[in-house]
Design a protein around this motif. Structure first.
Motif, PDB file in Angstrom:
ATOM      1  N   ILE A   6      40.409  33.338  37.694  1.00  0.00           N
ATOM      2  CA  ILE A   6      41.686  33.677  38.316  1.00  0.00           C
ATOM      3  C   ILE A   6      42.791  33.726  37.252  1.00  0.00           C
ATOM      4  O   ILE A   6      43.733  34.511  37.360  1.00  0.00           O
ATOM      5  CB  ILE A   6      42.016  32.687  39.457  1.00  0.00           C
ATOM      6  N   GLN A   8      42.368  34.856  34.210  1.00  0.00           N
ATOM      7  CA  GLN A   8      42.237  36.176  33.572  1.00  0.00           C
ATOM      8  C   GLN A   8      42.888  37.253  34.443  1.00  0.00           C
ATOM      9  O   GLN A   8      43.542  38.166  33.935  1.00  0.00           O
ATOM     10  CB  GLN A   8      40.765  36.504  33.322  1.00  0.00           C
ATOM     11  N   VAL A   9      42.707  37.160  35.741  1.00  0.00           N
ATOM     12  CA  VAL A   9      43.330  38.127  36.660  1.00  0.00           C
ATOM     13  C   VAL A   9      44.851  38.005  36.582  1.00  0.00           C
ATOM     14  O   VAL A   9      45.564  39.006  36.498  1.00  0.00           O
ATOM     15  CB  VAL A   9      42.828  37.903  38.101  1.00  0.00           C
ATOM     16  N   ARG A  10      45.346  36.785  36.571  1.00  0.00           N
ATOM     17  CA  ARG A  10      46.807  36.589  36.457  1.00  0.00           C
ATOM     18  C   ARG A  10      47.321  37.141  35.124  1.00  0.00           C
ATOM     19  O   ARG A  10      48.397  37.737  35.069  1.00  0.00           O
ATOM     20  CB  ARG A  10      47.139  35.101  36.568  1.00  0.00           C
ATOM     21  N   ALA A  25      45.704  37.091  44.035  1.00  0.00           N
ATOM     22  CA  ALA A  25      44.970  36.763  42.812  1.00  0.00           C
ATOM     23  C   ALA A  25      43.540  36.334  43.147  1.00  0.00           C
ATOM     24  O   ALA A  25      42.581  36.741  42.475  1.00  0.00           O
ATOM     25  CB  ALA A  25      45.694  35.661  42.041  1.00  0.00           C
ATOM     26  N   TYR A  28      41.645  39.532  44.330  1.00  0.00           N
ATOM     27  CA  TYR A  28      41.305  40.429  43.220  1.00  0.00           C
ATOM     28  C   TYR A  28      40.234  39.819  42.318  1.00  0.00           C
ATOM     29  O   TYR A  28      39.397  40.532  41.765  1.00  0.00           O
ATOM     30  CB  TYR A  28      42.549  40.783  42.411  1.00  0.00           C
ATOM     31  N   THR A  29      40.250  38.506  42.168  1.00  0.00           N
ATOM     32  CA  THR A  29      39.223  37.849  41.363  1.00  0.00           C
ATOM     33  C   THR A  29      37.850  38.089  41.983  1.00  0.00           C
ATOM     34  O   THR A  29      36.886  38.428  41.286  1.00  0.00           O
ATOM     35  CB  THR A  29      39.512  36.345  41.263  1.00  0.00           C
ATOM     36  N   LEU A  32      36.949  41.888  41.570  1.00  0.00           N
ATOM     37  CA  LEU A  32      36.571  42.218  40.192  1.00  0.00           C
ATOM     38  C   LEU A  32      35.219  41.611  39.835  1.00  0.00           C
ATOM     39  O   LEU A  32      34.421  42.231  39.113  1.00  0.00           O
ATOM     40  CB  LEU A  32      37.653  41.736  39.222  1.00  0.00           C
TER      41      LEU A  32
END
Length: 96
Positions: A6, A8-10, A25, A28-29, A32
């Protein structure tokens, strides 16, 4: 095990200047991670005997060769012009 965190997504969202809620977040985590899993699954396929291609359809170049041809006679071209003078087509002035 998640392949993307999370944080890395942020970080990517921050680099892209995207505002993101905590719920987004997390969502999307997960999305992905599923995409990375699918890409890894595709990497397991044996593609040794598959011809490289740039398009899924068998397409051919349908453009003709660029060759100069003789144009229409000047009289024929000027016949369709609204105004002409001394063999040239007259157009309105666009620069004052």
């Amino acid at each position: 095990m998640s392949r993307i965190s999370i944080d890395q997504v942020r970080h990517v969202a921050h680099l892209a200047r995207l505002a993101m809620t905590e719920e987004e977040a997390v969502a999307y985590t997960e999305q992905l991670d599923k995409m990375i899993s699918f890409a890894e699954l595709l990497n397991e396929l044996d593609t040794d005997h598959v011809e490289p291609t740039s398009h899924v359809l068998d397409m051919k170049n349908v453009l003709r060769e660029d060759k100069a041809n003789k144009g229409l006679p000047q009289e024929e071209v000027l016949k369709n012009a609204p105004e002409h003078q001394d063999g040239y087509i007259k157009v309105p002035s666009i620069i004052e």
